[in-house]
Write a protein that holds these residues in place. Sequence first.
Motif, PDB file in Angstrom:
ATOM      1  N   ALA A  21     -24.001  -7.054  11.132  1.00  0.00           N
ATOM      2  CA  ALA A  21     -25.078  -6.363  10.422  1.00  0.00           C
ATOM      3  C   ALA A  21     -25.094  -4.875  10.731  1.00  0.00           C
ATOM      4  CB  ALA A  21     -26.424  -6.984  10.781  1.00  0.00           C
ATOM      5  N   GLY A  22     -25.352  -4.080   9.710  1.00  0.00           N
ATOM      6  CA  GLY A  22     -25.483  -2.642   9.898  1.00  0.00           C
ATOM      7  C   GLY A  22     -24.487  -1.848   9.084  1.00  0.00           C
ATOM      8  N   SER A  23     -24.408  -0.568   9.405  1.00  0.00           N
ATOM      9  CA  SER A  23     -23.525   0.360   8.691  1.00  0.00           C
ATOM     10  C   SER A  23     -22.260   0.614   9.496  1.00  0.00           C
ATOM     11  CB  SER A  23     -24.240   1.693   8.478  1.00  0.00           C
ATOM     12  OG  SER A  23     -25.358   1.508   7.656  1.00  0.00           O
ATOM     13  N   TRP A  24     -21.137   0.613   8.814  1.00  0.00           N
ATOM     14  CA  TRP A  24     -19.828   0.833   9.410  1.00  0.00           C
ATOM     15  C   TRP A  24     -19.122   1.921   8.612  1.00  0.00           C
ATOM     16  CZ3 TRP A  24     -17.887  -2.625  13.283  1.00  0.00           C
ATOM     17  CH2 TRP A  24     -18.724  -3.690  13.579  1.00  0.00           C
ATOM     18  N   SER A  25     -18.277   2.693   9.257  1.00  0.00           N
ATOM     19  CA  SER A  25     -17.498   3.697   8.527  1.00  0.00           C
ATOM     20  C   SER A  25     -16.167   3.915   9.235  1.00  0.00           C
ATOM     21  CB  SER A  25     -18.273   5.010   8.407  1.00  0.00           C
ATOM     22  OG  SER A  25     -18.530   5.538   9.686  1.00  0.00           O
ATOM     23  N   GLY A  26     -15.222   4.449   8.482  1.00  0.00           N
ATOM     24  CA  GLY A  26     -13.905   4.718   9.048  1.00  0.00           C
ATOM     25  C   GLY A  26     -12.921   5.046   7.956  1.00  0.00           C
ATOM     26  N   GLY A  27     -11.664   4.802   8.234  1.00  0.00           N
ATOM     27  CA  GLY A  27     -10.632   5.144   7.274  1.00  0.00           C
ATOM     28  C   GLY A  27      -9.483   4.181   7.320  1.00  0.00           C
ATOM     29  N   GLY A  28      -8.502   4.477   6.494  1.00  0.00           N
ATOM     30  CA  GLY A  28      -7.330   3.628   6.439  1.00  0.00           C
ATOM     31  C   GLY A  28      -6.383   4.101   5.369  1.00  0.00           C
ATOM     32  N   THR A  29      -5.588   3.166   4.854  1.00  0.00           N
ATOM     33  CA  THR A  29      -4.618   3.494   3.814  1.00  0.00           C
ATOM     34  C   THR A  29      -4.674   2.458   2.701  1.00  0.00           C
ATOM     35  OG1 THR A  29      -2.903   2.270   4.999  1.00  0.00           O
ATOM     36  CG2 THR A  29      -2.997   4.644   5.380  1.00  0.00           C
ATOM     37  N   VAL A  30      -4.350   2.893   1.513  1.00  0.00           N
ATOM     38  CA  VAL A  30      -4.183   2.000   0.375  1.00  0.00           C
ATOM     39  C   VAL A  30      -2.770   2.217  -0.138  1.00  0.00           C
ATOM     40  CG1 VAL A  30      -5.185   3.661  -1.275  1.00  0.00           C
ATOM     41  CG2 VAL A  30      -5.103   1.240  -1.866  1.00  0.00           C
ATOM     42  N   THR A  31      -2.058   1.128  -0.379  1.00  0.00           N
ATOM     43  CA  THR A  31      -0.713   1.188  -0.944  1.00  0.00           C
ATOM     44  C   THR A  31      -0.810   0.701  -2.382  1.00  0.00           C
ATOM     45  OG1 THR A  31       0.248   0.750   1.220  1.00  0.00           O
ATOM     46  CG2 THR A  31       1.685   0.437  -0.686  1.00  0.00           C
ATOM     47  N   LEU A  32      -0.410   1.567  -3.316  1.00  0.00           N
ATOM     48  CA  LEU A  32      -0.529   1.264  -4.739  1.00  0.00           C
ATOM     49  C   LEU A  32       0.683   0.496  -5.249  1.00  0.00           C
ATOM     50  CD1 LEU A  32      -1.967   4.727  -5.797  1.00  0.00           C
ATOM     51  CD2 LEU A  32      -3.224   2.627  -5.301  1.00  0.00           C
ATOM     52  N   ASP A  33       0.597   0.023  -6.507  1.00  0.00           N
ATOM     53  CA  ASP A  33       1.668  -0.752  -7.127  1.00  0.00           C
ATOM     54  C   ASP A  33       3.015  -0.036  -7.130  1.00  0.00           C
ATOM     55  OD1 ASP A  33       0.864  -3.249  -7.766  1.00  0.00           O
ATOM     56  OD2 ASP A  33       0.321  -2.821  -9.834  1.00  0.00           O
ATOM     57  N   ASP A  34       3.000   1.279  -7.291  1.00  0.00           N
ATOM     58  CA  ASP A  34       4.260   2.024  -7.349  1.00  0.00           C
ATOM     59  C   ASP A  34       4.860   2.280  -5.965  1.00  0.00           C
ATOM     60  OD1 ASP A  34       2.662   3.999  -6.258  1.00  0.00           O
ATOM     61  OD2 ASP A  34       2.822   5.362  -7.970  1.00  0.00           O
ATOM     62  N   GLY A  35       4.207   1.773  -4.913  1.00  0.00           N
ATOM     63  CA  GLY A  35       4.718   1.927  -3.558  1.00  0.00           C
ATOM     64  C   GLY A  35       4.179   3.144  -2.828  1.00  0.00           C
ATOM     65  N   SER A  36       3.500   4.031  -3.552  1.00  0.00           N
ATOM     66  CA  SER A  36       2.917   5.204  -2.885  1.00  0.00           C
ATOM     67  C   SER A  36       1.731   4.778  -2.027  1.00  0.00           C
ATOM     68  CB  SER A  36       2.483   6.248  -3.916  1.00  0.00           C
ATOM     69  OG  SER A  36       1.444   5.738  -4.717  1.00  0.00           O
ATOM     70  N   SER A  37       1.459   5.583  -1.027  1.00  0.00           N
ATOM     71  CA  SER A  37       0.391   5.272  -0.078  1.00  0.00           C
ATOM     72  C   SER A  37      -0.557   6.465   0.027  1.00  0.00           C
ATOM     73  CB  SER A  37       1.006   4.967   1.284  1.00  0.00           C
ATOM     74  OG  SER A  37       0.016   4.592   2.192  1.00  0.00           O
ATOM     75  N   GLU A  38      -1.840   6.188   0.114  1.00  0.00           N
ATOM     76  CA  GLU A  38      -2.858   7.230   0.233  1.00  0.00           C
ATOM     77  C   GLU A  38      -3.835   6.880   1.345  1.00  0.00           C
ATOM     78  OE1 GLU A  38      -4.943   8.220  -3.339  1.00  0.00           O
ATOM     79  OE2 GLU A  38      -3.165   7.921  -4.583  1.00  0.00           O
ATOM     80  N   ARG A  39      -4.327   7.919   2.013  1.00  0.00           N
ATOM     81  CA  ARG A  39      -5.362   7.725   3.023  1.00  0.00           C
ATOM     82  C   ARG A  39      -6.696   7.535   2.316  1.00  0.00           C
ATOM     83  NH1 ARG A  39      -3.957   7.725   7.647  1.00  0.00           N
ATOM     84  NH2 ARG A  39      -5.810   8.336   8.762  1.00  0.00           N
ATOM     85  N   ILE A  40      -7.535   6.635   2.842  1.00  0.00           N
ATOM     86  CA  ILE A  40      -8.860   6.407   2.268  1.00  0.00           C
ATOM     87  C   ILE A  40      -9.931   6.539   3.341  1.00  0.00           C
ATOM     88  CG2 ILE A  40      -8.133   4.955   0.342  1.00  0.00           C
ATOM     89  CD1 ILE A  40      -8.870   2.512   2.041  1.00  0.00           C
ATOM     90  N   ARG A  41     -11.125   6.868   2.900  1.00  0.00           N
ATOM     91  CA  ARG A  41     -12.311   6.888   3.742  1.00  0.00           C
ATOM     92  C   ARG A  41     -13.226   5.782   3.235  1.00  0.00           C
ATOM     93  NH1 ARG A  41     -10.789  11.199   1.625  1.00  0.00           N
ATOM     94  NH2 ARG A  41     -12.432  11.304   0.079  1.00  0.00           N
ATOM     95  N   CYS A  42     -13.829   5.029   4.156  1.00  0.00           N
ATOM     96  CA  CYS A  42     -14.620   3.868   3.756  1.00  0.00           C
ATOM     97  C   CYS A  42     -15.970   3.825   4.476  1.00  0.00           C
ATOM     98  CB  CYS A  42     -13.866   2.579   4.065  1.00  0.00           C
ATOM     99  SG  CYS A  42     -12.280   2.441   3.243  1.00  0.00           S
ATOM    100  N   ARG A  43     -16.916   3.209   3.782  1.00  0.00           N
ATOM    101  CA  ARG A  43     -18.232   2.946   4.370  1.00  0.00           C
ATOM    102  C   ARG A  43     -18.645   1.537   3.939  1.00  0.00           C
ATOM    103  NH1 ARG A  43     -21.619   7.496   3.569  1.00  0.00           N
ATOM    104  NH2 ARG A  43     -21.090   7.173   1.402  1.00  0.00           N
ATOM    105  N   ALA A  44     -19.056   0.735   4.899  1.00  0.00           N
ATOM    106  CA  ALA A  44     -19.492  -0.639   4.625  1.00  0.00           C
ATOM    107  C   ALA A  44     -20.904  -0.832   5.164  1.00  0.00           C
ATOM    108  CB  ALA A  44     -18.545  -1.642   5.271  1.00  0.00           C
ATOM    109  N   ILE A  45     -21.682  -1.596   4.427  1.00  0.00           N
ATOM    110  CA  ILE A  45     -23.027  -1.971   4.883  1.00  0.00           C
ATOM    111  C   ILE A  45     -23.125  -3.487   4.756  1.00  0.00           C
ATOM    112  CG2 ILE A  45     -25.500  -1.766   4.481  1.00  0.00           C
ATOM    113  CD1 ILE A  45     -24.905   1.000   3.228  1.00  0.00           C
TER     114      ILE A  45
END
Length: 184
Positions: free
Chosen positions: A61-85
Motif C-alpha cells: 500500500a502507498g505510493s512508489w516511484s522509480g525508473g527502468g527501461t522499456v524495450t520496443l518491438d523494433d528492439g530499441s530500448s528507452e529509459r522510463i520513469r514510473c509512479r505506482a499507487i
Amino acid sequence: MGHQLVYLVAVGGKRPASKTSRTSELFAHARRLILAAVAFCMMAFTASTSHAQSNPFAGMAGSWSGGGTVTLDDGSSERIRCRAIYRVIGPNMEMSLTCASDAYKFNLAANVVAEGGAVSGNWTESSRNIGGSLQGRGGGGNFQVVASAAAFNARISLRTAGNKQTVDMSADSVFRSVHMALSK
C-alpha cells in the motif's frame, strides 16, 4: 461543632480530602488512563500485524516511484520513469501505474483480488483505450500474473521487499519488455 455536623451530612458523611490525597488520586487516575491507552495500542498493533501477515498485498500500500527501461518491438530500448499507487483493502487491491519515456507513455489501472494464492482481476490502459483480465498466483508481495486482452498478452512479475519493488513485464506485441525498480 454544629457546622461540622451539617457539613458532614451535606457531603454524605465523608471528610474533605486533603490536597495531597487529591493529587495522588489524580496521579492514580492518570496512570490508569495511560495503562489503558498502552494496552489498547498494543492490541491494535498486534491485530494489524497479524492481519498484515495474512494479507497477500502486505507492504504494498502507498505510493512508489522509480525508473527502468522499456524495450520496443523494433528492439530499441528507452529509459522510463514510473509512479505506482496501490490501495489495499483486505484481499483487494486497486493499482494505478504511470510510466513515461521521451517517446513512450502508458497509464495502467487494475483492480485485483487474491484468494488462496490465486490472483484475478481486471485492468485498463487508458492511453490506448484497451483493457482485459488478470490471472495468476502470488502472495506476500510476490506475484506472477498474465494480463490478457484481444490480441494482447503480457506476463507480469512483481516482487516487493520492504520499501523496494521490481516489476518485469514481457508482451507479445506493442513492446517486448519493461523492467522497473520502484521504491516507497
